[in-house]
Design an enzyme around this catalytic site. Structure first.
Site, PDB file in Angstrom:
ATOM      1  N   ILE A 285      -7.949   4.933 -13.792  1.00 56.45           N
ATOM      2  CA  ILE A 285      -7.939   4.364 -12.436  1.00 56.45           C
ATOM      3  C   ILE A 285      -9.302   4.527 -11.771  1.00 56.45           C
ATOM      4  CG2 ILE A 285      -6.854   4.443 -10.157  1.00 56.45           C
ATOM      5  CD1 ILE A 285      -4.914   3.501 -12.291  1.00 56.45           C
TER       6      ILE A 285
ATOM      7  N   ARG B 296      -4.149   9.500 -20.637  1.00 59.53           N
ATOM      8  CA  ARG B 296      -4.840   8.964 -19.466  1.00 59.53           C
ATOM      9  C   ARG B 296      -4.507   7.513 -19.177  1.00 59.53           C
ATOM     10  NH1 ARG B 296     -11.106   7.393 -18.365  1.00 59.53           N
ATOM     11  NH2 ARG B 296     -11.033   7.532 -16.090  1.00 59.53           N
TER      12      ARG B 296
ATOM     13  N   CYS C  12      -1.480   9.919 -15.061  1.00 59.89           N
ATOM     14  CA  CYS C  12      -1.505  10.393 -16.436  1.00 59.89           C
ATOM     15  C   CYS C  12      -0.255  11.198 -16.757  1.00 59.89           C
ATOM     16  CB  CYS C  12      -2.734  11.271 -16.656  1.00 59.89           C
ATOM     17  SG  CYS C  12      -4.272  10.526 -16.069  1.00 59.89           S
TER      18      CYS C  12
ATOM     19  N   SER D  96       3.809   2.021  -2.305  1.00 58.70           N
ATOM     20  CA  SER D  96       5.258   2.078  -2.143  1.00 58.70           C
ATOM     21  C   SER D  96       5.589   2.867  -0.881  1.00 58.70           C
ATOM     22  CB  SER D  96       5.888   2.730  -3.381  1.00 58.70           C
ATOM     23  OG  SER D  96       7.282   2.538  -3.413  1.00 58.70           O
ATOM     24  N   GLY D  97       6.733   2.563  -0.267  1.00 62.20           N
ATOM     25  CA  GLY D  97       7.018   3.057   1.085  1.00 62.20           C
ATOM     26  C   GLY D  97       7.809   4.338   1.207  1.00 62.20           C
TER      27      GLY D  97
ATOM     28  N   VAL E 130      12.350  -7.526  -6.017  1.00 65.19           N
ATOM     29  CA  VAL E 130      13.490  -7.902  -6.852  1.00 65.19           C
ATOM     30  C   VAL E 130      14.703  -8.152  -5.973  1.00 65.19           C
ATOM     31  CG1 VAL E 130      12.745  -6.738  -8.955  1.00 65.19           C
ATOM     32  CG2 VAL E 130      14.075  -5.465  -7.258  1.00 65.19           C
TER      33      VAL E 130
END
Length: 603
Positions: free
Chosen positions: A49, A46, A2, A351-352, A278
């Site tokens: 999730i 908001r 949010c 994500s790493g 990508v």
């Protein structure tokens, strides 16, 4: 995930508050909510999730004496909820937000000690007439504040302040040279004068017109001597557990995927239905083939996009607007495109980020073992050679002699230094600047009892991971109403990583040694042993091409550029690069990024 905003001041207005939250509406496109009384205004946008139907904010306790607006995810909220119910707290939703409300009732400002997740929140305690702000220990979620006379503002993004009548938009010129060295804003101050970021692991209490800022978390490294097999098993257990927690959602979870170990490990553990990558037409900078190979072996989907130079440059001003501050890391633009394609399918991605800082993944860390022989030479001799090397132009051999003849704290600012301090000071016209050594001094002091490798990790954590990578991930995902989760930045993973001995981190052949061994048993291709690439971008070549060269040249001749920079010196950098005399692309791009950012916000 949010966006939050609010303020304490005279005659709080929902009209002003709505303008502030509308400015960052993309962070929460599903719903809006407000709380306004005679002292405070709290606003929320908001992105649904968890508990999609009943999770609207602000959320209150039973008697509505405590109000919260929250940005983030608390992964252990179910366990905390059960504990709070046993204590007699009554819940009306199934959200993690309400757990924070009742957690504050029980633990007060120490509630942050019990949280496992990413967060930035504001709690208004009506009885105490006290505002409590907190930001997670990793700095995943952003939070800013501004105080002017009798008004105190806070928000997820600084641009929300633009819509408050008391906010004075003024450029902070005193951090320009530091930005040129770091390629991002490395200070608590921002480029908007008077606006400050709340640091990771920090909380702020505002009461009676005064603020008190305290730190509740800092990295602590305690290197142990476990054998490698034990270490690898601990890493496996911690990451498997973390991934399970980070997949908790009432919507589909996807994942970013590059060719390297970090995202490949997460994807191999989580096995999401959809992954996103990508690349570019130039094979040297393209990771799509590696990502598709892994996805095929795991039997999952990989969606990809090849970015053109034209798309990259066209999107750039809009990205700078969403960044809030100039961020000259070229990979931040690649993140924009991968977030864009992911947002078409899912609301949450893994994500790493964080693996390199916690497990020692950067190639530069190998200097600790590769250059050990040179460090055995007495320091006075190395220091004399360093002074001699500093008199010569930049070059690989001279750079080595210069750096290794200085104490780490006297020159090292992390993995991606762009300009040296002297160079940066030479091209900025305002000479009242803070030095990089002043900025990093507190971190070196805090970790002076640790190894130089740990000092490097701490510097990279606070100045590159937080200021650059996590900043880019948050802004690029949130502009598309997409939530990014980072399983490496987790309490349980951290507890394993912080105790790693040097031999489990690096040797002469590799980085992230123990992590690679753990990943080897899970990743079905050879991504576990690939060197660090990040999101490589062909800017070096593009800047030499006439179209981009001319675009940058025009920017360098702009009014703000002539006001802030030595035009002859920055034009020389551009011409040297165009003619192939020097590789100046990072320096050029860092200056150009600032100019574009300034034009977006001030022109």
């Amino acid at each position: 995930m949010c966006g939050i905003a609010g303020y304490i001041g005279k005659n709080p207005s929902e009209k002003i508050l709505k303008k502030m939250t509308d400015r960052i509406a993309y962070r929460g496109p599903d719903q809006e909510g407000f709380y306004v009384d005679d002292k405070i205004a709290l606003g929320h946008r908001r992105l649904s999730i968890i508990d999609l139907d009943a999770g609207s904010q602000p959320i209150y306790n039973e008697n509505q004496s405590i109000v919260i607006v929250f940005n983030g995810e608390i992964y252990n909220y179910k366990e905390l909820r059960e504990e709070l119910i046993e204590d007699g707290h009554q819940f009306v939703t199934k959200t993690d937000t309400e757990v924070l409300v009742h957690g504050y009732e029980k633990w007060g400002c120490e509630v942050t000690k019990y949280l496992r997740g990413m967060y930035a929140f504001a709690i208004w305690d009506k009885n105490k007439e006290e505002l409590f702000l907190a930001r997670d220990e990793w700095g995943i979620k952003p939070l800013y504040y501004y105080q002017n006379e009798e008004t105190f503002l806070f928000a997820s993004e600084m641009k929300a302040f633009l819509d408050h009548p008391i906010f004075i938009k003024e450029l902070n010129k005193e951090i320009l040279s530091a930005y040129l060295c770091f390629n991002a804003t490395p200070t608590k101050e921002t480029f908007f004068k008077g606006v400050y970021r709340l640091e990771p692991g920090t909380q702020l209490i505002f009461k009676n017109g005064k603020k008190n800022v305290e730190r509740f978390f800092s990295l602590r490294f305690e290197e142990t001597e476990d054998d490698m097999d034990t270490i690898v098993e601990k890493i496996k257990t911690a990451l498997e557990n973390s991934v399970k927690y980070h997949e908790i959602a009432d919507v589909e979870v996807g994942s970013f995927l590059s060719s390297g170990i970090d995202s490949s490990y997460l994807v191999s553990l989580a096995r999401p239905d959809k992954t996103y990558t990508v690349g570019y037409d130039n094979p040297k900078y393209d990771e799509i083939g590696y990502a598709k190979d892994l996805a095929d072996k795991l039997g999952i989907q990989n969606y990809s996009k090849k970015i053109t130079k034209e798309e990259y440059m066209e999107a750039f001003p809009n990205i700078m607007y969403h960044m809030d501050e100039p961020l000259a890391d070229p990979s931040a633009i690649a993140l924009y495109f991968v977030a864009q394609i992911a947002s078409q399918d899912v609301k949450v991605v893994l994500s790493g980020e964080g693996a390199d800082e916690l497990f020692a993944g950067y190639n530069s860390y190998q200097e600790e073992v590769d250059q050990g022989w040179y460090m055995k030479i007495p320091y006075p001799i190395r220091h004399i050679l360093s002074k001699i090397a500093s008199c010569f132009p930049e070059g690989r051999g001279f750079n080595f002699l210069y750096r290794r003849g200085l104490k780490l704290k006297d020159h090292h600012i992390g993995l991606g230094r762009v300009f040296q301090d002297k160079e940066a000071m030479a091209i900025v016209k305002n000479k009242n600047q803070i030095s990089t050594k002043e900025i990093t001094a507190s971190i070196y002091k805090e970790y002076e009892g640790n190894s130089t490798l740990v000092q490097r990790q701490a510097i990279d954590f606070y100045f590159w991971l937080v200021r650059d990578f996590l900043h880019a991930v948050d802004r690029n995902t949130m502009m598309f109403g997409l939530e990014a989760r980072t399983p490496f930045l987790d309490k349980e993973v951290y507890e394993v990583a912080r105790k790693l001995p040097i031999y489990a981190k690096i040797d002469k052949n590799t980085t992230k040694k123990a992590l690679r061994l753990a990943a080897k048993d899970v990743i079905p291709n050879e991504a576990y042993k690939k060197k660090k690439l990040g999101f490589p971008v062909p800017l070096r070549e593009w800047i030499k091409e006439e179209e981009m060269y001319q675009k940058i040249k025009i920017a360098f001749d702009s009014e703000i550029s002539l006001e802030l920079f030595d035009n002859k010196k920055i034009m020389k950098l551009l011409e040297e690069h165009k003619r192939g005399k020097k590789d100046n692309y990072k320096k050029i791009w860092t200056i150009y990024t600032f100019i574009v950012w300034y034009q977006v916000f001030f022109s």
